[in-house]
Scaffold this motif. Structure first.
Motif: not given
Length: 290
Positions: A73, A75, A107-108, A266, A286-288, A290
């Motif tokens: 991931t 972030g 990645i977000h 996403q 978290n968004q980093a 996932w």
């Protein structure tokens, strides 16, 4: 590794723990809620790049988090407001991708970042709804017969990692022990078998619920029971939950008093993770990561 744009010279180098104070200040400048401790947690899990200007000041960051040999991931992407639209974000993303090879990359992406991600071969796989607030009223959620919530025990860690890996499609063997060092947990048990869980930990100026892992059901009652448990224990605290759109929890969360404050795409490159259809990750870590 210099780059030039608009008469500015930017150098890219490895991100280190010494960058955390400047990274924390940088994230505050773009109104992220992260604490220095949140940056330390991310830096221990991942590695990446820092962009610095001619004076040596930090103007951009990006980290990658590898989960097993086949996925990662991306972030902690930030470019200072004064240095945006100068190719720094592209430079950071290019360098991360180059270090990760043919892995599945996740990645977000914000609305501003999505065109760059699409240029790099990322495609949308879902939308994340970010809910947060402090004035919530959690209901009592009934579980099916034979199921109950119980505290997480020390011997549960391998099972938790297995459930999280199956639900996310990412190898969570290394992540779960580190999360449990900084989080409290509640387990979902069916006749003595651990079948789901939810973690609760400090994040930013409040707390976050996630990950939330549970079997799917038409009414998502198991995920709701796990989330309601933490909300009931922490009424009046500032709480954040990031949930995928496809699971349909947003209306329920808003009804509890956790308004939708942001959406983010996403995205995946080199394929999407292969998940277990019997399980779902109803809320992100978290968004980093996932």
């Amino acid at each position: 590794m210099p780059d030039s744009s608009n008469n500015d010279v930017v150098e890219y180098r490895a991100f280190t723990l010494d960058d955390i104070p400047a990274a924390h200040a940088l994230s505050a400048s773009v109104k992220w809620r992260h604490r220095a401790d949140d940056w330390r947690f991310a830096a221990r899990l991942g590695n990446g790049f820092a962009a610095v200007d001619q004076t040596g000041a930090l103007v951009g960051t990006a980290l990658a988090f590898q989960f097993g040999a086949h996925a990662a991931t991306l972030g902690m992407f930030i470019v200072s407001p004064e240095h945006q639209r100068r190719g720094i974000g592209r430079g950071l993303l290019d360098r991360l991708i180059a270090t990760l090879g043919a892995r599945t990359l996740l990645i977000h992406a914000s609305n501003e970042g999505r065109p760059l991600c699409e240029e790099q071969g990322f495609t949308r796989i879902d939308t994340i709804h970010q809910h947060q607030g402090a004035a919530f009223q959690p209901p009592l959620v009934s579980l099916p017969p034979g199921e109950r919530l119980r505290p997480i025990g020390a011997k549960d860690t391998p099972r938790l990692a297995g459930l999280a890996s199956r639900a996310s499609g990412l190898d969570r063997t290394a992540l779960l022990p580190q999360l449990l060092d900084v989080a409290s947990g509640i387990a979902l048990d069916r006749d003595g078998e651990l079948i789901g869980f939810a973690l609760f930990r400090r994040f930013g100026d409040g707390h976050v619920i996630g990950p939330v892992i549970a079997p799917e059901s038409p009414d998502q009652s198991r995920a709701k029971a796990l989330i309601s448990y933490w909300l009931a224990l922490n009424a009046g605290m500032f709480v954040r939950i990031d949930t995928p759109l496809r699971y349909g929890l947003s209306s329920w969360l808003e009804g509890l008093g956790l308004p939708l404050v942001d959406t983010i795409e996403q995205m995946a490159k080199n394929g999407a993770p292969s998940t277990d259809a019997a399980l779902a990750q109803f809320a992100l870590t978290n968004q980093a990561v996932w």
